[in-house]
Design a protein around this motif. Structure first.
Motif, mmCIF file in Angstrom:
data_model
loop_
_atom_site.group_PDB
_atom_site.id
_atom_site.type_symbol
_atom_site.label_atom_id
_atom_site.label_comp_id
_atom_site.label_asym_id
_atom_site.label_seq_id
_atom_site.Cartn_x
_atom_site.Cartn_y
_atom_site.Cartn_z
ATOM 1 N N ILE A 114 -0.149 -9.765 0.037
ATOM 2 C CA ILE A 114 0.478 -8.386 1.207
ATOM 3 C C ILE A 114 1.905 -9.308 2.593
ATOM 4 O O ILE A 114 2.944 -8.831 2.319
ATOM 5 C CB ILE A 114 -0.189 -7.698 1.814
ATOM 6 C CG1 ILE A 114 -0.523 -6.442 0.533
ATOM 7 C CG2 ILE A 114 0.348 -6.724 2.183
ATOM 8 C CD1 ILE A 114 -2.206 -6.352 0.484
ATOM 9 N N TRP A 115 0.908 -9.690 3.205
ATOM 10 C CA TRP A 115 1.234 -10.986 4.089
ATOM 11 C C TRP A 115 3.157 -11.751 4.251
ATOM 12 O O TRP A 115 3.652 -11.820 4.374
ATOM 13 C CB TRP A 115 0.786 -10.877 4.799
ATOM 14 C CG TRP A 115 -0.615 -9.823 5.808
ATOM 15 C CD1 TRP A 115 -0.190 -8.360 6.347
ATOM 16 C CD2 TRP A 115 -1.366 -9.988 7.035
ATOM 17 N NE1 TRP A 115 -0.535 -7.757 6.744
ATOM 18 C CE2 TRP A 115 -2.096 -9.159 7.235
ATOM 19 C CE3 TRP A 115 -1.355 -11.318 7.426
ATOM 20 C CZ2 TRP A 115 -2.682 -9.192 8.134
ATOM 21 C CZ3 TRP A 115 -2.621 -10.543 8.068
ATOM 22 C CH2 TRP A 115 -3.775 -9.735 9.117
ATOM 23 N N LEU A 137 12.008 -2.968 0.054
ATOM 24 C CA LEU A 137 10.843 -4.446 -0.602
ATOM 25 C C LEU A 137 9.924 -4.681 0.992
ATOM 26 O O LEU A 137 8.728 -4.393 1.524
ATOM 27 C CB LEU A 137 11.243 -5.580 -1.631
ATOM 28 C CG LEU A 137 11.500 -5.442 -2.540
ATOM 29 C CD1 LEU A 137 12.512 -6.896 -3.465
ATOM 30 C CD2 LEU A 137 9.874 -5.372 -3.333
ATOM 31 N N VAL A 138 10.965 -4.728 2.013
ATOM 32 C CA VAL A 138 10.803 -5.045 2.882
ATOM 33 C C VAL A 138 10.207 -4.206 4.277
ATOM 34 O O VAL A 138 8.864 -4.452 4.257
ATOM 35 C CB VAL A 138 11.518 -5.751 3.853
ATOM 36 C CG1 VAL A 138 11.379 -5.955 5.276
ATOM 37 C CG2 VAL A 138 12.275 -6.716 3.967
ATOM 38 N N TYR A 177 -4.270 -0.469 -5.912
ATOM 39 C CA TYR A 177 -3.247 -0.283 -4.754
ATOM 40 C C TYR A 177 -2.129 -1.020 -5.269
ATOM 41 O O TYR A 177 -1.085 -0.219 -4.979
ATOM 42 C CB TYR A 177 -3.835 -0.717 -3.585
ATOM 43 C CG TYR A 177 -3.291 -1.265 -2.083
ATOM 44 C CD1 TYR A 177 -3.061 0.253 -1.650
ATOM 45 C CD2 TYR A 177 -2.526 -2.280 -1.944
ATOM 46 C CE1 TYR A 177 -2.193 0.664 -0.530
ATOM 47 C CE2 TYR A 177 -1.470 -2.055 -0.201
ATOM 48 C CZ TYR A 177 -1.892 -0.989 0.612
ATOM 49 O OH TYR A 177 -0.950 -0.991 1.357
ATOM 50 N N LEU A 178 -2.226 -2.589 -5.338
ATOM 51 C CA LEU A 178 -0.719 -3.562 -5.597
ATOM 52 C C LEU A 178 0.150 -2.537 -6.139
ATOM 53 O O LEU A 178 1.562 -2.846 -6.696
ATOM 54 C CB LEU A 178 -1.349 -4.907 -5.643
ATOM 55 C CG LEU A 178 -1.627 -5.815 -4.375
ATOM 56 C CD1 LEU A 178 -1.781 -6.794 -4.739
ATOM 57 C CD2 LEU A 178 -0.026 -5.879 -3.609
ATOM 58 N N SER A 191 2.142 -1.712 4.241
ATOM 59 C CA SER A 191 1.301 -2.344 3.798
ATOM 60 C C SER A 191 0.364 -2.991 4.146
ATOM 61 O O SER A 191 -0.847 -3.340 4.719
ATOM 62 C CB SER A 191 1.432 -2.554 2.178
ATOM 63 O OG SER A 191 2.045 -1.783 0.984
ATOM 64 N N SER A 192 1.233 -4.242 5.159
ATOM 65 C CA SER A 192 0.949 -5.279 5.861
ATOM 66 C C SER A 192 0.145 -4.969 7.153
ATOM 67 O O SER A 192 -0.928 -5.104 7.505
ATOM 68 C CB SER A 192 1.798 -5.946 6.252
ATOM 69 O OG SER A 192 2.683 -7.087 5.458
ATOM 70 N N LEU A 241 -3.180 -3.544 5.875
ATOM 71 C CA LEU A 241 -4.269 -4.449 6.272
ATOM 72 C C LEU A 241 -4.437 -4.437 7.260
ATOM 73 O O LEU A 241 -5.799 -4.630 7.435
ATOM 74 C CB LEU A 241 -3.792 -5.182 5.441
ATOM 75 C CG LEU A 241 -4.060 -6.538 4.860
ATOM 76 C CD1 LEU A 241 -5.596 -6.401 4.415
ATOM 77 C CD2 LEU A 241 -3.765 -7.444 4.593
ATOM 78 N N SER A 274 9.996 -11.330 1.275
ATOM 79 C CA SER A 274 10.778 -10.144 1.589
ATOM 80 C C SER A 274 11.830 -10.342 2.906
ATOM 81 O O SER A 274 13.034 -9.946 2.676
ATOM 82 C CB SER A 274 10.079 -8.942 1.510
ATOM 83 O OG SER A 274 9.376 -8.686 2.014
ATOM 84 N N LEU A 325 5.497 -10.006 2.321
ATOM 85 C CA LEU A 325 6.200 -9.386 4.060
ATOM 86 C C LEU A 325 7.293 -10.379 3.957
ATOM 87 O O LEU A 325 8.398 -10.302 4.357
ATOM 88 C CB LEU A 325 5.776 -8.627 4.411
ATOM 89 C CG LEU A 325 5.989 -8.252 5.883
ATOM 90 C CD1 LEU A 325 7.235 -7.382 5.918
ATOM 91 C CD2 LEU A 325 5.057 -7.955 7.795
ATOM 92 N N PHE A 333 6.200 -3.396 1.991
ATOM 93 C CA PHE A 333 5.260 -4.524 2.457
ATOM 94 C C PHE A 333 4.752 -4.247 3.795
ATOM 95 O O PHE A 333 3.265 -4.357 3.918
ATOM 96 C CB PHE A 333 5.761 -6.021 1.937
ATOM 97 C CG PHE A 333 5.796 -6.378 0.347
ATOM 98 C CD1 PHE A 333 4.134 -6.767 0.307
ATOM 99 C CD2 PHE A 333 6.987 -6.176 -0.785
ATOM 100 C CE1 PHE A 333 4.075 -7.216 -1.201
ATOM 101 C CE2 PHE A 333 6.103 -6.340 -1.614
ATOM 102 C CZ PHE A 333 5.022 -6.719 -1.711
ATOM 103 N N ALA A 334 6.396 -3.921 4.602
ATOM 104 C CA ALA A 334 5.524 -3.790 5.642
ATOM 105 C C ALA A 334 4.607 -3.061 6.230
ATOM 106 O O ALA A 334 3.615 -3.265 6.871
ATOM 107 C CB ALA A 334 7.075 -3.603 7.122
ATOM 108 N N GLY A 360 16.321 -4.988 -0.959
ATOM 109 C CA GLY A 360 15.597 -5.698 -0.176
ATOM 110 C C GLY A 360 15.357 -5.178 0.611
ATOM 111 O O GLY A 360 14.277 -4.813 0.855
ATOM 112 N N THR A 361 15.593 -4.002 1.545
ATOM 113 C CA THR A 361 15.303 -3.354 2.800
ATOM 114 C C THR A 361 13.802 -2.638 1.939
ATOM 115 O O THR A 361 12.764 -2.913 3.043
ATOM 116 C CB THR A 361 16.462 -2.704 3.754
ATOM 117 O OG1 THR A 361 17.443 -1.413 2.486
ATOM 118 C CG2 THR A 361 17.102 -3.018 4.752
#
Lengths: 42, 518
Positions: free
Chosen positions: A16-17, B258-259, B48-49, B265-266, B269, A23, A20, B262-263, B255-256
């Motif tokens: 996950i990190w 995806l960021v 989740y993924l 989800s980060s 976490l 990407s 990030l 993931f941000a 691209g945005t």
């Protein structure tokens, strides 16, 4: 912590990190045309 | 009516921070950790993924694409896609209105609790303090006492939000998120560092991350994963369509996305690590197990965390960090939710930003301030939240993907549009995930929650109350959105290209006039 928990914590962090970071780096390497033009002008 | 030039983000990073600020909200902090713990612990990572890649990010890209291609808030953008689809846009706007009115009050509670943290003013029993002393909870349908202690911070929340929206996309929303997001990371980062160094943190993390692989065979775990991704990413109620409509014409949508995905989800976490470390500490202090203290939602924030804060050394600082983090995460989300309502009125009726914020934002604030500081606020919030999530956000998204993918068959066209301006090509996976996987999963989620609704009254609240505040609200927004669309049926909005051409001509005329002056 049990070994299974440590492994899953590390896997979650890497995916996950890491996802990030990957990407964000990808996006940085592909600027929008206007941003790219601005960067070149500097 | 003449339209102003469409507002635009100053930078791509400004848009990204605003999109992340919208997605990262209260649900990341208090929902994800508990859902993950209850749904297989470390093994939850797999569904989740899968949910993130097959539903979350594809839906995020769909919202970005619709907003960017049609350059407007949901009602106008979707009308430009197909005239009847405007109703789905209004549906999303009305969902945002209802979320805004109750979401704000949770931020107001968090503001008060940041203050209560100093000296742990909730006393020895935070549970009864929250329900009886603070909220003054009443039976469903009983308005209860109006609580000035909640109303005052709630008014402050609304003043901040409306002022920021009044400053506009670039000077208000973008600037606020450029401050809020780094601030949130610092505050919450400090909280997590403290939490993982507490005695018992290992037990808490073990409870969260120890994998129960048998959970992968349980359908409800997969539904929980899709539900978490879905509700946490701010998709389905128009925010991302609205935000993407302020992007420049050449913008990297995939691209945005995806960021942003993931941000989000980060941060979830990170929240999971912080929350379960703290719960581990609480379990050790009480001599019990993590399973005895694990909680989510309002109970986690306003009952479990105060207990933890009371038990730890320098708990005041930890409490302030936690509740101010909730306030910052909540504010950046609330701004985006209200912007959907404000932007829709601006775009559909050609109203200026300030009047739209004053009238529409002001009306939203008045409803919120009138209803939710009362004793009934908590039950009303809980009921509207449940119905608007299940039969608002999720159902509206199901309808949107079915309409776009199957009724209009627009996905290939939208895909080509996105691929021409984005760095990550969508290829066929996007069409497959949105056309098949997302509708099936959302449809199953709908069946699952309807089954639960019909088997027993939600939280044992009286059926008449659920009919009014639950079904009434969720059904009312659908009826109202159809009515608004019917009334506006003949009032044309033009195309995105019309708007661009008009703005080009106005700019050229302005430049010519400027040269003439010299």
């Amino acid at each position: 912590m049990s070994t299974g928990a440590v492994v899953m914590l590390v896997v979650a962090i890497v995916i996950i990190w890491g996802g990030l970071a990957a990407s964000a780096l990808w996006l940085r390497a592909h600027p929008d045309p206007e941003d790219a033009a601005r960067r070149q002008a500097r | 009516m003449p339209k102003a030039h469409r507002e635009q983000w100053a930078t791509r990073s400004g848009f990204l921070l605003a999109a992340i600020g919208s997605a990262v909200g209260l649900g990341n902090i208090w929902r994800f950790p508990y859902v993950a713990y209850e749904s297989g612990g470390g093994a939850f990572l797999v569904p989740y993924l899968v949910a993130l890649l097959t539903a979350g990010i594809p839906l995020l890209i769909l919202s970005y694409t619709i907003g960017h291609r049609f350059r407007a808030s949901p009602p106008v953008a979707l009308r430009r896609l197909s005239r009847p689809a405007e109703a789905i846009g209004w549906w999303q706007v009305l969902i945002s209105f209802f979320i805004a009115i109750y979401y704000a009050v949770i931020i107001a509670w968090a503001i008060r609790y940041a203050g209560f943290s100093i000296g742990q003013q909730w006393g020895a029993e935070p549970g009864p303090f929250f329900e009886s002393t603070f909220v003054g909870i009443t039976e469903a349908g009983d308005f209860g006492t109006y609580n000035i202690g909640v109303a005052v911070p709630l008014v402050a929340v609304w003043i901040i939000v409306l002022l920021l929206l009044g400053f506009g996309v670039r000077r208000g929303i973008e600037v606020a998120n450029k401050i809020f997001m780094p601030l949130l990371l610092v505050l919450f980062g400090a909280l997590v560092v403290r939490a993982v160094t507490l005695e018992g943190a290992g037990e808490g993390l073990d409870a969260l991350f120890a994998p129960d692989w048998s959970a992968l065979g349980d359908g409800s775990v997969w539904v929980a994963a899709y539900g978490q991704i879905f509700f946490s990413l701010s998709i389905g109620f128009g925010i991302m369509i609205t935000y993407a409509s302020y992007l420049r014409r050449k913008a990297d949508l995939t691209g945005t996305a995806l960021v942003a995905g993931f941000a989000n989800s980060s941060f979830e976490l990170l929240a999971g690590i912080g929350v379960f470390s703290a719960l581990g500490f609480m379990a050790v202090q009480s001599g019990g197990e993590v399973q005895d203290v694990a909680a989510g939602g309002i109970g986690l924030a306003f009952v479990a965390f105060p207990q933890i804060i009371s038990q730890m050394p320098a708990g005041d600082v930890f409490g302030v960090l936690f509740f101010v983090s909730l306030v910052v995460a909540g504010l950046s989300s609330l701004i985006s939710i209200v912007q959907v309502v404000v932007g829709a009125v601006q775009d559909r009726f050609g109203v200026g930003r300030v009047p739209a914020v004053a009238v529409v934002g002001g009306a939203t604030a008045v409803v919120s301030i009138a209803l939710f500081p009362a004793g009934q606020g908590l039950i009303l919030l809980d009921t509207i939240d449940h119905w608007i999530n299940q039969y608002g956000i999720a159902l509206a998204s199901l309808v949107l993907v079915v309409v776009v993918a199957w009724a209009l068959r627009s996905l290939p066209t939208l895909q080509r549009y996105t691929d021409t301006i984005s760095s990550v090509p969508l290829r066929g996976w996007w069409v497959v995930t949105l056309g098949a996987i997302t509708p099936v999963v959302l449809g199953y989620m709908m069946y699952d929650s309807l089954k639960a609704e019909l088997s027993a009254p939600y939280e044992d609240y009286p059926q008449w109350f659920l009919n009014a505040a639950g079904w009434g609200v969720a059904g009312g927004v659908i009826v109202l959105s159809v009515l608004i669309t019917a009334v506006l049926w003949k009032r044309d909005v033009g195309t995105a290209e019309d708007d661009l051409e008009r703005e080009r001509q106005e700019s050229a005329a302005g430049q010519a006039a400027g040269e003439g002056d010299v």
